[in-house]
Enzyme design. Sequence first.
Site, PDB file in Angstrom:
ATOM      1  N   GLY A 193      10.706  -4.577   2.873  1.00  0.00           N
ATOM      2  CA  GLY A 193      11.891  -3.751   3.088  1.00  0.00           C
ATOM      3  C   GLY A 193      13.105  -4.227   2.328  1.00  0.00           C
ATOM      4  N   ASP A 194      13.675  -3.352   1.502  1.00  0.00           N
ATOM      5  CA  ASP A 194      14.921  -3.599   0.767  1.00  0.00           C
ATOM      6  C   ASP A 194      14.812  -4.678  -0.302  1.00  0.00           C
ATOM      7  OD1 ASP A 194      16.037  -1.612   2.261  1.00  0.00           O
ATOM      8  OD2 ASP A 194      17.383  -2.887   3.415  1.00  0.00           O
TER       9      ASP A 194
ATOM     10  N   ALA B  73       0.675   5.481  -0.532  1.00  0.00           N
ATOM     11  CA  ALA B  73      -0.135   6.686  -0.722  1.00  0.00           C
ATOM     12  C   ALA B  73       0.233   7.347  -2.045  1.00  0.00           C
ATOM     13  CB  ALA B  73       0.085   7.650   0.430  1.00  0.00           C
TER      14      ALA B  73
ATOM     15  N   GLY C 285       7.230  -2.239  -2.418  1.00  0.00           N
ATOM     16  CA  GLY C 285       6.691  -0.894  -2.515  1.00  0.00           C
ATOM     17  C   GLY C 285       7.455  -0.045  -3.507  1.00  0.00           C
ATOM     18  N   ARG C 286       8.440   0.710  -3.011  1.00  0.00           N
ATOM     19  CA  ARG C 286       9.140   1.682  -3.856  1.00  0.00           C
ATOM     20  C   ARG C 286       9.784   1.052  -5.084  1.00  0.00           C
ATOM     21  NH1 ARG C 286      13.192   3.764   0.311  1.00  0.00           N
ATOM     22  NH2 ARG C 286      12.849   1.644   1.069  1.00  0.00           N
TER      23      ARG C 286
ATOM     24  N   CYS D  22       2.756   3.402   9.161  1.00  0.00           N
ATOM     25  CA  CYS D  22       3.041   4.713   8.567  1.00  0.00           C
ATOM     26  C   CYS D  22       3.847   5.562   9.540  1.00  0.00           C
ATOM     27  CB  CYS D  22       1.750   5.426   8.192  1.00  0.00           C
ATOM     28  SG  CYS D  22       2.047   7.065   7.470  1.00  0.00           S
TER      29      CYS D  22
ATOM     30  N   GLN E 103      -7.282  -0.859   3.523  1.00  0.00           N
ATOM     31  CA  GLN E 103      -6.433  -0.463   4.647  1.00  0.00           C
ATOM     32  C   GLN E 103      -6.920   0.860   5.243  1.00  0.00           C
ATOM     33  OE1 GLN E 103      -2.220   1.056   4.519  1.00  0.00           O
ATOM     34  NE2 GLN E 103      -1.772  -0.997   5.308  1.00  0.00           N
TER      35      GLN E 103
ATOM     36  N   PRO F  55       0.850  -1.201   0.000  1.00  0.00           N
ATOM     37  CA  PRO F  55       0.000   0.000   0.000  1.00  0.00           C
ATOM     38  C   PRO F  55       0.882   1.245   0.000  1.00  0.00           C
ATOM     39  CG  PRO F  55       0.050  -0.983   2.196  1.00  0.00           C
ATOM     40  CD  PRO F  55       0.815  -1.908   1.301  1.00  0.00           C
TER      41      PRO F  55
END
Length: 332
Positions: free
Chosen positions: A209-210, A24, A232-233, A108, A78, A22
Amino acid sequence: MTQQPLFTVGDVPVFGDAILAPMAGYSDVPYRALCRAYGSAMHYTEFVPAEALLGKRVHERFRRRLDTQPGEHPMVFQIFGNNAQMLLDAALRIQEWGPDIIDINMGCATRKVSGRGAGVGMMPQPELIAETFKLLSQHLEVPVTGKIRLGWDATQENFLEIGRILEQNGAALIAMHGRTKVQKYGGNANWDAIAQLKQAVSVPVIGNGDVQGPEDIDQMKAHTGCDGVMIGRAAIGNPWIFARQRREDLAVTDIIKAVRLHAREMVAYYGEASGLRQFRKHLKRYFEDIPDLELDSLLSTESFVEFEEGLEEVETAVPTQTPLKNLQTATV
């Protein structure tokens, strides 16, 4: 032969191990559709504050964040907040909108969320977490899950305590980003902690993460034993990661194919001008590592016809069948 799920969330089957996080401003209907096409196995909406869901009429901005497409399953709505009853009331309302799962964001780290005791600001409040999940698991018909971090800071890494509280109070899955609130996205994600959480609870655990490339998905699973990997990113401008494809092995024609598909989804969902404006942040990421491209016209137009013409110019400006890694080497 019927495919077996890799894991289940309550009674909801999940058939893959790579999951779009998720985010934003990013995890909207069009981008989820694209990532699903490339193999993302479960989808989370952007998060919505519980209090925004409790009025007589929910503002269109928040209602749209919890919009879905037909066939979009498993679908996780969420929400976030710092009041158990308010979270329950919001969850009961959105349950009617058809989610497969409802998730409470406890990860968050932005000040405006965590500073008021929501998001990761819930983690120093184990009693609130216990009350929230006890209420939701008792009153909802869909599974309830939680997304957490390691804790507030290095002196308060209470993820094991929170993980056990979540499980004891009905959580059907825990997703964890391997950093603290104070770290935000700095330093290295602690995969050892994700492994500890997986050992401490019996419900499925998603690690986060990572994860930068497809090889990291398998490495995180091997290192932690987690059931799924949340990306995510690294997925922005790179939906191929869900198909276990390395971006540098793609040709420019593959990039343009995804750009066309994504832009069409954006225009179909938001309308022509608004869709193209909102697509600009994605477009920059799609093309950021392709040398010597002129994108000004693509980034300024609000006409889909002009956008298509701009993509055709990109196709003539670079050798479209050449893998990205070869294009980059040629410019060094």
